[in-house]
Design an enzyme around this catalytic site. Sequence first.
Site, PDB file in Angstrom:
ATOM      1  N   PRO A 127       0.956  -1.158  -0.029  1.00  0.00           N
ATOM      2  CA  PRO A 127      -0.095   0.096   0.226  1.00  0.00           C
ATOM      3  C   PRO A 127       0.566   1.241  -0.137  1.00  0.00           C
ATOM      4  O   PRO A 127       1.573   1.456   0.833  1.00  0.00           O
ATOM      5  CB  PRO A 127      -0.954  -0.217   1.280  1.00  0.00           C
ATOM      6  CG  PRO A 127      -0.227  -1.132   2.279  1.00  0.00           C
ATOM      7  CD  PRO A 127       0.896  -2.013   1.001  1.00  0.00           C
ATOM      8  N   GLU A 128       0.780   2.110  -0.871  1.00  0.00           N
ATOM      9  CA  GLU A 128       1.211   3.468  -1.109  1.00  0.00           C
ATOM     10  C   GLU A 128       0.104   4.318  -1.206  1.00  0.00           C
ATOM     11  O   GLU A 128      -0.923   3.880  -0.751  1.00  0.00           O
ATOM     12  CB  GLU A 128       1.959   3.571  -2.318  1.00  0.00           C
ATOM     13  CG  GLU A 128       3.198   2.379  -2.770  1.00  0.00           C
ATOM     14  CD  GLU A 128       3.759   2.710  -3.763  1.00  0.00           C
ATOM     15  OE1 GLU A 128       4.132   3.581  -4.342  1.00  0.00           O
ATOM     16  OE2 GLU A 128       4.552   1.551  -4.148  1.00  0.00           O
TER      17      GLU A 128
END
Length: 270
Positions: A2-3
């Site tokens: 997750p960015e």
Amino acid sequence: MPELPEVETIARGLAGRVMGDVIESVWLGEKREPLKSPPQEIAGTLTGKRIASVRRLGKHIVFDLARDHEPRPAAQWIVHLGMTGQMLVSRPEVEIAKHTHAIVKLASGRELRFVDPRRFGRLSVAHGFETSGSEPLEISEENFIKLFRARKTPIKSALLNQKLLRGVGNIYADESLYRAGVRPRRRAASLTRDELHKLYRAVQKVLKEAIAAGGSSVSDYVDADGEEGFFQLRHRVYGREGKPCYKCKTPIKRVVIAGRSSHYCPKCQR
DNA sequence: ACTATTTCCTGGATGC
DNA sequence: TGCATCCAGGAAATAG
């Protein structure tokens, strides 16, 4: 992993499902790595609070916690998902997944569950949580350009540095550099004004498109509803080593920069 | 004040 | 088939 776009998608999903709900109790697992604050402090801060809002700050999910009937949040619950972290809204009868490190029971009868096999994620509580670095979708072009002035580090490393920009990770750094036509190993300070202009536009475009697509599902990313994103279908370089560049057919190269795999087109990026 | 390197973790892929 | 080894990477810690 997750960015910014994935965390934004997750935070929005969580906001829609648990905003206004009240935390009844907190269970924390045996493992200490996932906790940045002492367990009693996390449990004590969360218990009895109302979730006033859920938002993203960099790669962090921020739950604003208010005492009942008070509009102003008294504290925040901060969640960083690391690489493999998931924050799920579950019914209590659903089987507890392996590597579940926290379960937060809500007054509505549902549970917030934090699952993270690799334990790179972190939970903490704060009062007036702040992070360094600028939001890439909010920073002005002028200030963006200033971030990279006089930096000897490769532009790829600078993009990943959360003290400069918060939220850009390995996938979106590579995708932005491809769209800007800049090689990841270039020293940040060597970029021309025009290249920085293109990079600024590319970072914002890539992040906005990825948010619209619900993020990139590689490894085991799913949003708050357990749904996968589909931006991975639009990756032009990340994970495409040896495959032809969409613009010029040159095979995409993969090199390691500061321990991170970095993908680029040797012809389109200079 | 920066920059580079190492460390933490486990599951999936690979090699013999 | 089974076992060992390698690799993914965000951010903090450490070293230079």
